[in-house]
Design an enzyme around this catalytic site. Sequence first.
Site, PDB file in Angstrom:
ATOM      1  N   SER A 206     -15.902 -31.112  11.909  1.00 50.43           N
ATOM      2  CA  SER A 206     -16.027 -32.577  11.928  1.00 50.43           C
ATOM      3  C   SER A 206     -16.745 -33.129  10.701  1.00 50.43           C
ATOM      4  CB  SER A 206     -16.713 -33.041  13.219  1.00 50.43           C
ATOM      5  OG  SER A 206     -15.965 -32.627  14.344  1.00 50.43           O
TER       6      SER A 206
ATOM      7  N   TRP B 231      -4.992 -27.999   7.207  1.00 52.96           N
ATOM      8  CA  TRP B 231      -4.102 -28.932   7.912  1.00 52.96           C
ATOM      9  C   TRP B 231      -3.771 -28.486   9.332  1.00 52.96           C
ATOM     10  CZ3 TRP B 231       0.228 -30.767   3.986  1.00 52.96           C
ATOM     11  CH2 TRP B 231      -0.355 -31.629   3.039  1.00 52.96           C
ATOM     12  N   LYS B 232      -3.990 -27.221   9.653  1.00 51.75           N
ATOM     13  CA  LYS B 232      -3.639 -26.694  10.984  1.00 51.75           C
ATOM     14  C   LYS B 232      -2.130 -26.908  11.236  1.00 51.75           C
ATOM     15  CE  LYS B 232      -8.389 -27.445  12.252  1.00 51.75           C
ATOM     16  NZ  LYS B 232      -9.392 -27.637  13.268  1.00 51.75           N
TER      17      LYS B 232
ATOM     18  N   GLU C 190      -9.945 -20.994  15.799  1.00 50.04           N
ATOM     19  CA  GLU C 190      -8.754 -21.206  16.641  1.00 50.04           C
ATOM     20  C   GLU C 190      -7.905 -19.940  16.703  1.00 50.04           C
ATOM     21  OE1 GLU C 190      -7.456 -24.740  14.621  1.00 50.04           O
ATOM     22  OE2 GLU C 190      -9.223 -25.781  15.390  1.00 50.04           O
TER      23      GLU C 190
ATOM     24  N   GLU D 192     -18.509 -22.370  10.463  1.00 45.52           N
ATOM     25  CA  GLU D 192     -17.922 -23.400  11.303  1.00 45.52           C
ATOM     26  C   GLU D 192     -18.379 -23.215  12.748  1.00 45.52           C
ATOM     27  OE1 GLU D 192     -14.204 -25.179   9.312  1.00 45.52           O
ATOM     28  OE2 GLU D 192     -13.573 -23.604  10.655  1.00 45.52           O
TER      29      GLU D 192
ATOM     30  N   HIS E 274     -10.181 -18.113  11.339  1.00 45.25           N
ATOM     31  CA  HIS E 274     -10.551 -19.423  11.884  1.00 45.25           C
ATOM     32  C   HIS E 274     -10.808 -19.294  13.390  1.00 45.25           C
ATOM     33  CE1 HIS E 274     -10.276 -23.557  13.202  1.00 45.25           C
ATOM     34  NE2 HIS E 274     -10.572 -23.881  11.958  1.00 45.25           N
TER      35      HIS E 274
ATOM     36  N   GLY F 149     -13.220 -30.128  15.473  1.00 43.64           N
ATOM     37  CA  GLY F 149     -12.273 -31.034  16.123  1.00 43.64           C
ATOM     38  C   GLY F 149     -12.867 -31.816  17.273  1.00 43.64           C
TER      39      GLY F 149
ATOM     40  N   GLY G 132     -10.864 -30.215   8.529  1.00 45.72           N
ATOM     41  CA  GLY G 132      -9.664 -30.281   9.357  1.00 45.72           C
ATOM     42  C   GLY G 132      -9.113 -31.700   9.386  1.00 45.72           C
ATOM     43  N   GLY G 133      -9.454 -32.442  10.425  1.00 44.27           N
ATOM     44  CA  GLY G 133      -8.900 -33.777  10.660  1.00 44.27           C
ATOM     45  C   GLY G 133      -8.921 -34.686   9.440  1.00 44.27           C
TER      46      GLY G 133
HETATM   47  P1  PGA Z   1     -12.359 -30.440  11.855  1.00 45.24           P
HETATM   48  O1  PGA Z   1     -11.831 -28.954  11.623  1.00 45.24           O
HETATM   49  O2  PGA Z   1     -12.829 -30.941  10.513  1.00 45.24           O
HETATM   50  O3  PGA Z   1     -11.185 -31.199  12.378  1.00 45.24           O
HETATM   51  O4  PGA Z   1     -13.483 -30.356  12.841  1.00 45.24           O
HETATM   52  C1  PGA Z   1     -12.502 -28.090  10.762  1.00 45.24           C
HETATM   53  C2  PGA Z   1     -11.810 -26.768  10.759  1.00 45.24           C
HETATM   54  O5  PGA Z   1     -11.317 -26.349  11.820  1.00 45.24           O
HETATM   55  O6  PGA Z   1     -11.728 -26.089   9.714  1.00 45.24           O
END
Ligand code: PGA
Length: 255
Positions: A216, A14-15, A100, A170, A98, A176, A237-238
């Site tokens: 994505s 979910w971030k 990020e 990833e 991750h 994202g 993620g999204g």
């Molecule tokens: P995303 O993120 O599906 O929004 O690209 C994936 C993730 O960061 O784990």
Amino acid sequence: MNKATRRAVIAGNWKMNNTPAQTTALINEMKPLVAGADCDVVLCVPYVDIAAAVEAAKGSNIKIGAENVHFKASGAYTGEVSAEMLTACGVEYVVIGHSERRQYFGETDQTVNLRTLAAVNAGLTAIVCVGETLEQRELGYTETLLKYQTKMALTNVTADQLKNIIVAYEPVWAIGTGVTATADQADEGNGFVREAIAEMYGKDVAETVTVQYGGSMNAKNADELVDKVNVDGGLIGGASLKAEDFSIIVKAASK
Ligand code: PGA
């Protein structure tokens, strides 16, 4: 994916999204949609949402994860949370390394390894993220980098502890951005990760490890991605913020 030797896992990440009230509402919406899935279903949520998530997921097939964990058991580490604190709250999974965290919060291959060890030693399942940037891909470093990151993350992890390890490939350029790796690129990247695990633990052991794809992944492309032999589910993620989309991905991995 190869269901004969390993289990598919669909994990939402979910971030920095959702309050506790929103968490309860979203999980209540998801529960009936993912019931009976033939894959493991995990939601990794912000620390402040863990209590609400664990409560809402009770009695369902949804397991709860955190988005990070510190490597020390306790002490003067302002803002950090230990593995024991997470397990005490009912958390079973944790995302580690991750991109990020690597990009914005100074995470290194060494700290990824320390966090991974702390997680598995506490009985958590670690979802360890690896992935190349676009520049690294264009320079031809994808295989080298994925193998290096995987081996660094798993240093000192025993073959037995590997049962509590999931690796998520990833590609940084796909996270994202709406740009998904092609199914072949995902399969190749996941294959490099599996090769690195085989080089450390042997081929038979590597065949049992769940390697997810992330970046994505959505309701439209999940089918094609999980169809690939090396793609054992996804880190989402999204699309994990929408009950319907997430459930379609879970269904794709259940086939
Ligand atoms: P995303 O993120 O599906 O929004 O690209 C994936 C993730 O960061 O784990």
